[in-house]
Design a protein around this motif. Structure first.
Motif, PDB file in Angstrom:
ATOM      1  N   SER A 572       5.376  -5.913  -3.088  1.00 32.25           N
ATOM      2  CA  SER A 572       5.242  -6.108  -4.027  1.00 32.25           C
ATOM      3  C   SER A 572       4.359  -6.766  -5.080  1.00 32.25           C
ATOM      4  O   SER A 572       4.392  -8.148  -5.054  1.00 32.25           O
ATOM      5  CB  SER A 572       6.131  -5.524  -4.318  1.00 32.25           C
ATOM      6  N   SER A 573       4.155  -5.893  -6.007  1.00 31.30           N
ATOM      7  CA  SER A 573       3.839  -6.484  -7.517  1.00 31.30           C
ATOM      8  C   SER A 573       4.825  -7.699  -8.240  1.00 31.30           C
ATOM      9  O   SER A 573       4.407  -8.593  -9.812  1.00 31.30           O
ATOM     10  CB  SER A 573       2.622  -5.897  -8.351  1.00 31.30           C
ATOM     11  N   ILE A 605      11.695   6.153   3.490  1.00 28.46           N
ATOM     12  CA  ILE A 605      10.062   7.069   3.706  1.00 28.46           C
ATOM     13  C   ILE A 605       9.899   8.492   3.622  1.00 28.46           C
ATOM     14  O   ILE A 605       8.842   9.171   3.192  1.00 28.46           O
ATOM     15  CB  ILE A 605       9.659   6.401   4.912  1.00 28.46           C
ATOM     16  N   ALA A 606      10.586   8.982   5.001  1.00 32.83           N
ATOM     17  CA  ALA A 606      11.050  10.424   5.646  1.00 32.83           C
ATOM     18  C   ALA A 606      10.999  11.468   3.927  1.00 32.83           C
ATOM     19  O   ALA A 606       9.826  12.148   3.762  1.00 32.83           O
ATOM     20  CB  ALA A 606      11.441  10.651   6.257  1.00 32.83           C
ATOM     21  N   ASP A 607      11.654  10.718   3.103  1.00 35.47           N
ATOM     22  CA  ASP A 607      11.970  11.946   2.196  1.00 35.47           C
ATOM     23  C   ASP A 607      10.768  11.414   1.381  1.00 35.47           C
ATOM     24  O   ASP A 607      10.733  12.342  -0.013  1.00 35.47           O
ATOM     25  CB  ASP A 607      13.302  11.309   1.636  1.00 35.47           C
ATOM     26  N   GLY A 608       9.782  10.931   0.793  1.00 34.95           N
ATOM     27  CA  GLY A 608       8.253  10.420   0.399  1.00 34.95           C
ATOM     28  C   GLY A 608       9.145   9.954  -0.989  1.00 34.95           C
ATOM     29  O   GLY A 608       8.051   9.015  -2.032  1.00 34.95           O
ATOM     30  N   VAL A 609      10.085   8.526  -0.667  1.00 37.54           N
ATOM     31  CA  VAL A 609      10.929   7.778  -1.718  1.00 37.54           C
ATOM     32  C   VAL A 609      10.021   6.767  -1.682  1.00 37.54           C
ATOM     33  O   VAL A 609       9.728   6.241  -2.742  1.00 37.54           O
ATOM     34  CB  VAL A 609      11.888   7.909  -1.773  1.00 37.54           C
ATOM     35  N   LEU A 610       9.443   6.567  -0.764  1.00 42.12           N
ATOM     36  CA  LEU A 610       9.061   5.082  -0.698  1.00 42.12           C
ATOM     37  C   LEU A 610       7.381   5.666   0.296  1.00 42.12           C
ATOM     38  O   LEU A 610       7.492   6.317   1.043  1.00 42.12           O
ATOM     39  CB  LEU A 610       8.999   3.755   0.409  1.00 42.12           C
ATOM     40  N   PRO A 611       6.451   4.828  -0.304  1.00 40.93           N
ATOM     41  CA  PRO A 611       5.514   4.809   0.701  1.00 40.93           C
ATOM     42  C   PRO A 611       5.763   3.781   2.427  1.00 40.93           C
ATOM     43  O   PRO A 611       6.733   3.051   1.948  1.00 40.93           O
ATOM     44  CB  PRO A 611       4.485   4.392  -0.015  1.00 40.93           C
ATOM     45  N   ALA A 612       4.855   4.056   3.109  1.00 43.13           N
ATOM     46  CA  ALA A 612       5.343   4.197   4.777  1.00 43.13           C
ATOM     47  C   ALA A 612       4.470   3.175   4.876  1.00 43.13           C
ATOM     48  O   ALA A 612       4.991   1.596   5.285  1.00 43.13           O
ATOM     49  CB  ALA A 612       4.334   5.017   5.647  1.00 43.13           C
ATOM     50  N   THR A 617      -2.258   0.107  -1.177  1.00 42.10           N
ATOM     51  CA  THR A 617      -2.957  -1.234  -2.531  1.00 42.10           C
ATOM     52  C   THR A 617      -2.783   0.442  -3.778  1.00 42.10           C
ATOM     53  O   THR A 617      -3.736  -0.280  -4.688  1.00 42.10           O
ATOM     54  CB  THR A 617      -4.234  -1.428  -2.586  1.00 42.10           C
ATOM     55  N   VAL A 618      -2.357   1.455  -3.117  1.00 41.28           N
ATOM     56  CA  VAL A 618      -2.073   2.365  -4.664  1.00 41.28           C
ATOM     57  C   VAL A 618      -1.517   2.304  -5.901  1.00 41.28           C
ATOM     58  O   VAL A 618      -0.516   1.899  -5.349  1.00 41.28           O
ATOM     59  CB  VAL A 618      -2.102   3.804  -3.405  1.00 41.28           C
ATOM     60  N   ALA A 619      -1.953   2.525  -6.826  1.00 38.93           N
ATOM     61  CA  ALA A 619      -1.144   2.197  -7.744  1.00 38.93           C
ATOM     62  C   ALA A 619      -0.150   2.619  -7.722  1.00 38.93           C
ATOM     63  O   ALA A 619       1.227   1.980  -7.790  1.00 38.93           O
ATOM     64  CB  ALA A 619      -1.610   2.100  -9.025  1.00 38.93           C
ATOM     65  N   ALA A 620       0.344   3.932  -7.889  1.00 42.90           N
ATOM     66  CA  ALA A 620       1.208   4.653  -7.575  1.00 42.90           C
ATOM     67  C   ALA A 620       2.748   4.406  -6.732  1.00 42.90           C
ATOM     68  O   ALA A 620       3.016   4.785  -7.201  1.00 42.90           O
ATOM     69  CB  ALA A 620       0.977   6.364  -7.968  1.00 42.90           C
ATOM     70  N   GLU A 621       2.041   4.366  -5.908  1.00 39.99           N
ATOM     71  CA  GLU A 621       2.880   3.766  -4.661  1.00 39.99           C
ATOM     72  C   GLU A 621       3.492   2.768  -4.561  1.00 39.99           C
ATOM     73  O   GLU A 621       4.048   2.347  -4.349  1.00 39.99           O
ATOM     74  CB  GLU A 621       2.144   3.893  -3.451  1.00 39.99           C
TER      75      GLU A 621
END
Length: 712
Positions: A572-573, A605-612, A617-621
């Motif tokens: 993470s950043s 991840i399955a619920d779309g709360v975390l990226p897999a 490198t996607v800013a939103a993720e």
């Protein structure tokens, strides 16, 4: 202007309705011949026959007859001038007071009803001879506490009285009189052990007020004077004389008493201000001029036998003599027996001494010699005041020279806390050798703490020691740490967590750098002794409980149950790979990390709360990952299943885009060892105990079976 029929003498004569002066009234009554003979011998006839303002407690001839018989005297002729002066001046109070006014306190703001039980008399003690530095000299008690001396103050003695209106206002009863005077009936108007008698017992006079009493009263001794005459208290008296009393040559006192016929230097007997009071000072606190009317000193003094036993078994448990133990301990012991207020017999359990403790004596079984003296109440006792300074967990450090460093530190700010008898503690004791081995030393000459030879550093020695010692103290009201042979986790006075198992105790710093290696070694702190105190238990440790200094990420990465979550953190950043710090958290603040299990992360991840991909490198993720991590950190609390935060809604570290705080709802049940957290969407996660309670730097990490979601 004089009228024709007035002479000058008639004009200035007292009104014919004015009562005669004190002397003439007593003379006219005919049953005060012995007392008036004393007045004549003492040289007070003129004073009591003319103008003035006095209150006199006059004993009848019958009272003198009893006095002669009790003292083997043939009659008034056997009383010399000095004794006559004692009798008269101690019966003579400045200003005129009726019974009602005697119960009122002449304060600086006016009369206060029901607040007075003493008045200053005309009697004071003259200097006495004593051996000072091998030479005989005159000594007089100082008239103030400490070294201050007021030349014009004669240290006049007070006369106590016991009036029904005062007793009613103070919530006192007959027992508060009869304890001191068991052979004298309480009448509602007693003066010491005399009663004010007769239907006209209080008589107004031109120059004051007369109260008729049925006993001859002699000046009461001060507490210091009384101790000097009682060999059964010589051990306590010896402590006062050897370690507290000072004899100071005074030019002012010498000049004053030389003018009154005393030849040679006059010394003041003083006591240090660290003591509650000077036992020879008749003046009370002098915060107001007349405060001696409304209050007095009190002292409980153990008899020689019980005090000697206590000194040998308690104070000298780890010393060979009192000279080794230091004056501060002795002052603390003496002060525990001193009250800057009157301790009435019915008020033992509510009247606190100079160190804030009630009188821990039974009035009937422990008090063997109750006395009202000129400057206070005295209780000879068959037991010692068991002071918190010596019987609390603090006492186990204070009275053992092997723990001088820990004692010194506790006395900076924690002494009153850990001496509190109303709170139960567990304290882990560190000897000087253990603290020295840990790097702490103290320079007595310069009053300076060192850590590994330095007085400075990123963390100062005193701040480092403060964190260390606070981690060795725990409040345990339910006795949670009474048995360290079991297994558990507990929070300390400083807020940090410690763990224990099989009499091994450790903090997060003891697990560095490798927790598994440390847990499998024999290098963790071990209990090598245990003692009970009045407010808890002390354990003796062979090593200190060390605080962790490395940041949380460097702890987390060492535990496999947290590896999936740590992968997201590591990429993470908001994570500093070098220091292990997380952006948004602060050094010195307490945190709880609720870390979702691998299965819970898969669900997120399955619920779309975390990226897999943790390394996306996607800013939103990346922002999703940051907010996910921060919402799983409870701010300002290191929470375990101890019930302390049960039902609370507490802040997480994460704040919304608009800056609003996000919260977590805690369920904590100690008996069930249950810890749950409910998020802002009402979803609950349960701590998995087998993989949790991982202590770190001011933090604890728990594995939970669900992930948590906030609401923007």
């Amino acid at each position: 202007m004089l009228t024709k029929c007035d002479t000058k003498e008639e004009y200035y004569a007292p009104p014919k309705t004015l009562a005669p002066p004190i002397y003439q009234q007593l003379e006219a009554r005919g049953n005060f011949t012995h007392f008036l003979a004393c007045v004549d011998k003492a040289g007070y006839k003129q004073s009591l026959s003319s103008s003035g303002y006095w209150t006199i407690f006059a004993p009848t001839d019958e009272a003198f007859t009893k006095y002669f018989a009790a003292n083997g005297l043939a009659g008034i002729g056997a009383i010399d001038e000095a004794k006559a002066r004692e009798i008269v001046t101690y019966s003579l109070v400045y200003n005129a007071f009726s019974k009602e006014k005697l119960a009122e306190f002449q304060s600086s703001i006016g009369w206060v009803p029901g607040q007075s039980f003493k008045r200053r008399t005309a009697y004071y003690s003259a200097p006495y001879k004593s051996n000072i530095g091998g030479q005989e000299a005159f000594v007089v008690a100082n008239n103030r506490n400490g070294l201050n001396y007021v030349t014009e103050d004669n240290n006049n003695k007070y006369l106590p009285y016991f009036i029904d209106s005062y007793f009613a206002a103070q919530g006192l009863s007959e027992v508060d009189y009869k304890t001191f005077y068991p052979n004298t009936p309480y009448t509602g108007f007693n003066v010491a052990d005399a009663a004010v008698t007769g239907s006209d017992h209080s008589i107004r006079a031109e120059n004051g007020m007369i109260h008729i009493i049925d006993k001859v009263l002699l000046p009461l001794p001060s507490i210091d004077e009384y101790l000097a005459t009682k060999p059964e208290y010589s051990v306590f008296k010896g402590l006062l004389e050897k370690y507290a009393a000072s004899y100071v040559s005074s030019a002012a006192a010498t000049e004053k008493w030389n003018k009154r016929g005393v030849s040679g230097s006059v010394y003041l007997k003083t006591f240090p201000n660290v003591l509650a009071f000077n036992p020879g000072n008749e003046n009370f606190l002098k915060q107001m001029d007349n405060d001696g009317q409304s209050d007095s000193w009190s002292m409980f003094v153990p008899t020689n036998e019980v005090l000697t036993k206590y000194i040998n078994e308690v104070l000298l448990e780890h010393y060979n003599s009192l000279d080794e133990i230091g004056t501060q301990v002795i002052y603390d012991f003496i002060n525990a027996h001193m009250w800057q207020t009157a301790v009435w017999p019915s008020k033992f359990s509510t009247t606190t001494n100079f160190v804030g403790e009630v009188a821990r004596f039974n009035r009937v079984t422990d008090v063997v010699d109750p006395k009202v003296l000129s400057n206070g109440m005295f209780y000879g006792a068959s037991k010692v005041q068991e002071s918190d300074a010596f019987h609390s967990i603090f006492g186990k450090v204070y009275l053992d020279p092997k723990f001088s460093l820990m004692s010194r530190f506790l006395q900076r700010e924690l002494r009153s806390a850990v001496s509190n008898p109303n709170v139960r503690f567990t304290m882990f004791l560190l000897s000087d050798d253990v603290l020295n081995e840990a790097g702490f030393t103290y320079d007595n000459i310069n009053n300076t703490w060192f850590y590994k030879g330095s007085t400075s550093g990123v963390i100062s020695p005193i701040n480092r020691l403060d964190r260390l010692i606070n981690s060795h103290i725990a409040i345990t009201m339910r006795g949670e740490l009474d048995n360290l042979g079991s297994e558990g986790i507990y929070d300390t006075y400083g807020g940090e967590l410690i763990k224990f198992k099989n009499n091994v105790v450790y903090a997060a710093g003891n697990l560095e750098p490798d927790p598994q290696q440390a847990l499998n070694s024999n290098d963790l702190p071990r209990v090598i002794g245990k003692k009970e105190a009045t407010n808890g238990i002390v354990y003796y440790l062979d090593k200190p409980l060390l605080s962790a200094e490395t940041a949380i990420g460097l702890h987390m990465q060492k535990y496999p149950q947290f590896s999936r979550f740590f992968t997201y953190l590591d990429n993470s950043s908001i994570y500093n790979k070098t220091t292990g710090e997380i952006l948004g958290t602060a050094s010195g603040t307490f945190y709880t990390y609720f870390i979702p299990s691998d299965a819970a992360i898969e669900k997120a991840i399955a619920d779309g709360v975390l990226p897999a991909d943790p390394a996306t490198t996607v800013a939103a993720e990346k922002e999703k990952i940051n907010s996910f991590i921060l919402y799983h950190i409870l701010n300002r609390f290191s929470t375990i299943a101890d019930g302390k935060e049960d039902g609370l809604r507490l802040e997480s570290v994460y704040k919304t885009i608009t800056g609003d705080v996000t919260v977590l709802h805690i369920t904590s049940k100690q008996e069930a060892k249950l810890l749950q957290v409910t998020d802002m969407k009402g979803r609950t996660a349960t701590v998995q105990n087998e993989f949790s309670n991982i202590i770190a730097n001011r933090s604890v990490m728990h594995l939970i079976d669900n992930y948590l979601q906030y609401v923007e």
